[in-house]
Design an enzyme around this catalytic site. Structure first.
Site, PDB file in Angstrom:
ATOM      1  CG  HIS A 261       4.167   5.529 -14.246  1.00  0.00           C
ATOM      2  ND1 HIS A 261       5.446   5.408 -13.769  1.00  0.00           N
ATOM      3  CD2 HIS A 261       3.608   6.580 -13.590  1.00  0.00           C
ATOM      4  CE1 HIS A 261       5.666   6.347 -12.867  1.00  0.00           C
ATOM      5  NE2 HIS A 261       4.568   7.067 -12.736  1.00  0.00           N
TER       6      HIS A 261
ATOM      7  CG  ASP B 177       3.876   5.330  -7.070  1.00  0.00           C
ATOM      8  OD1 ASP B 177       3.485   6.496  -7.257  1.00  0.00           O
ATOM      9  OD2 ASP B 177       4.863   4.849  -7.647  1.00  0.00           O
TER      10      ASP B 177
END
Length: 629
Positions: free
Chosen positions: A241, A312
């Site tokens: 992230h 993702d």
């Protein structure tokens, strides 16, 4: 015997994900594809978040406008404008309250499906990340599970199937038809900042067996399961992230991380999610999400996967950094630093924190990421912040021949066929039934939590006799959840919570002055020399017996002064705290480590499979409500 009944009833029958469509159904799906416009096709591969608690909710209009354009104020308008193939629910996007209101979530699902009927030839996929444990968007009154590493400590395929069935049943009742779970990463790096307790362990076969049973349980309820994060996120030290992880192991180690994915493919998992990580032995320059060598060459051609591949989230730095030039990285760093200085993290763009300058700079990059992920072999472009950037870039790539419309048709046909096979019709779900169904898995969660508790250290301190006990520790571990179970067990708990996220010097000074018979300190991600470490050591110096409860990974136990007793519960959920109190009060612990815990010198502090018990030969756990030893 009672436990077996609970598990069997919860699991249900397995509905295979890859059952072939009948000839008539296949023909209908191809006709459906032929009737779609280019924008509708692009919409089918675009699955993203929308802001609001109902389809016509305009209370978060500005955030919808930032993501979808000034003419989009509500979730329904986003679905209609971009013909979205799927929507992904989050708490921060206003879709799900905390605690969860089941009827409200079901109402949102019904409204979005109605919006899709007016703009698309296919019903919506509605998805959520519902792994259990620390990644669970749907919370109480829905069933709250302790998570995957707790499941690994139980190491019972029946429990894994039962957990999956509960997840599938509860999500289906809310109108949700995709679960981005289970996580089948093999957590071989104790310093992994993003997987950790989300993994079922460091043994590939154990992870694969338990993952397959979760998949079967979820899909038995008509909800798609997703094995993630391909080709394995378990050996990284960077959170994708927040950066771009690189792993440098060879092919032999890679094969260990691929084992659960091979098993998931054999179990006909509906979807596989990619990882934003560079695996040098496969592609030294591009993360898996953007690598044709990984998604097409390895996953499709070598491993024979025929289901849906989803990226993702494309708004993560691990994907975006990979396509930036060095000059762009410099500009990105400058803009990010300027925003950070003002207290606004621009990487949280989904939440509307980014400036107009940052969004304008990122627009072509977001489009570039999406096209490259599609070229690599993904079918779903998941959760980009800027829908227009993605659609514009995909149109341009098709117009100039970089992406063929035939290639787009392949992915759209795969998605449409899956929707038909899963009987996703868009019909409304019963709002009253939603509230009933999400309360059905408590016994399964209690069973898993009770059997997962792993006693790693005990000098005779445990079991504790009812007495006056101090309860303290990191706020991230939720020590307050221990108070009521301790009272019910006959203890007098004195809670001294951390005033900040981690214990302060003042918190420690206060805790060590409380007059008690024993201390219970909760840790979560303890590091040698940090505030949690300082608290554990200070409490040990008081001379009181200290019991450490690890709510994160069990690696904590090797990072500090050895406490008098230590329990790994792998979760900061209430269900795990209740189980921990039962063990401290005398119930026989039967959990076993699903990972090896290294010592600071590179050796082994505790091997996988280790776990102490009060009885020399522990018997099987008798199920929820069993008497203590």
């Amino acid at each position: 015997m009672k436990r077996r009944t609970v598990m069997a009833a919860a699991a249900g029958a397995f509905a295979a994900s890859a059952l072939p469509l009948s000839r008539a159904a296949a023909d209908d799906t191809r006709s459906q594809l032929a009737s779609m416009t280019l924008d509708q096709k692009i919409g089918q591969v675009l699955w993203t978040h929308v802001f609001g608690a109902s389809a016509d909710d305009a209370s978060m209009a500005r955030k919808n406008q930032l993501a979808f354009g000034d003419d989009v104020r509500t979730p329904a308008q986003a679905v209609q404008k971009y013909h979205l193939g799927g929507v992904l629910y989050f708490n921060w996007s206003g879709n799900i309250s905390t605690p969860t209101n089941p009827a409200a979530v079901a109402h949102l699902s019904n409204g979005l499906q109605e919006a899709a009927r007016t703009s698309s030839t296919a019903p919506l996929a509605i998805a959520v990340d519902q792994e259990g444990g620390i990644v669970a968007r749907i919370t109480s009154p829905a069933t709250e599970f302790p998570g995957n590493m707790a499941l690994g400590a139980v190491n019972d395929p029946r429990a894994a199937r039962a957990q999956g069935a509960v997840l599938g049943r509860e999500l289906a009742a809310l109108g949700i038809n995709v679960d981005f779970a289970p996580d089948v990463d093999v957590n071989t790096n104790p310093a992994n900042p993003v997987i950790g307790v989300r993994s079922m362990g460091d043994d590939p076969v154990r992870v694969g067996v338990l993952g397959v049973e979760q998949i079967r349980g979820i899909q038995s309820r008509g909800v798609a399961a997703t094995a993630k994060h391909f080709p394995g996120h378990g050996d990284t030290q960077i959170d994708s992230h927040l950066g771009l992880p690189v792993v440098e192991y060879g092919r032999t180690t890679l094969e260990r991380h691929l084992v659960p994915f091979r098993m998931a493919i054999s179990a006909e998992v509906d979807m596989i999610m990619t990882a934003h990580i560079i695996v040098k032995t496969l592609d030294p320059t591009m993360p898996a999400t953007l690598s044709k060598k990984v998604l097409t060459g390895l996953l499709r051609e070598q491993m024979g996967y025929r289901g849906i591949i989803t990226t993702d989230a494309l708004d993560m730095e691990g994907a975006q950094l990979a396509v930036m030039t060095e000059d762009e990285k410099g500009t990105y760093t400058r803009l990010k630093a300027a925003a950070d200085a003002e207290g606004n993290d621009p990487t949280a763009a989904d939440e509307g924190h980014a400036s107009a300058e940052f969004n304008a700079f990122m627009k072509p990059i977001r489009g570039r990421v999406a096209v490259q992920a599609f070229e690599a072999g993904s079918d779903i472009l998941l959760n980009p912040h800027d829908a227009d950037a993605v659609v514009t870039a995909m149109r341009r790539a098709i117009a100039d021949g970089r992406v063929s419309e035939r290639r787009l048709d392949e992915s759209v046909l795969r998605i449409l066929s899956w929707k038909r096979r899963r009987c996703i019709t868009g019909r409304p779900v019963d709002l009253a039934a939603a509230d009933r169904e999400v309360r059905s898995g408590r016994k399964v969660a209690d069973d898993i939590a009770a059997r997962s508790v792993t006693m790693l250290v005990n000098d005779g301190t445990l079991p504790l006799k009812p007495s006056r006990v101090l309860v303290t520790g990191t706020r991230r571990g939720n020590p307050e959840y221990l108070v009521e179970p301790l009272r019910l067990a006959g203890f007098t708990p004195i809670l001294v919570p951390s005033t900040g996220q981690e214990p302060t010097t003042a918190d420690v000074e206060k805790a060590v002055t409380v007059g008690v018979d024993a201390v219970i300190v909760v840790t979560h991600g303890l590091k040698r020399g940090d505030a949690q470490d300082a608290m554990v050591k200070a409490l040990a110096r008081t001379g009181n017996p200290v019991v450490e409860i690890m709510t994160g990974t069990p690696y904590d136990v090797a990072m500090t002064h050895r406490p008098h007793a230590a329990l790994a519960v792998y979760s900061n959920r209430k269900v795990s705290m209740v189980a921990a109190v039962a063990m401290m009060a005398g119930r026989n612990p039967v959990g076993r480590l699903p990972v090896r815990v290294p010592d600071p010198n590179g050796g082994t502090a505790f091997p996988r499979g280790f776990g102490l018990s009060y009885r020399a030969t522990p018997g099987p756990y008798e199920g929820p409500g069993a008497k203590t030893a």
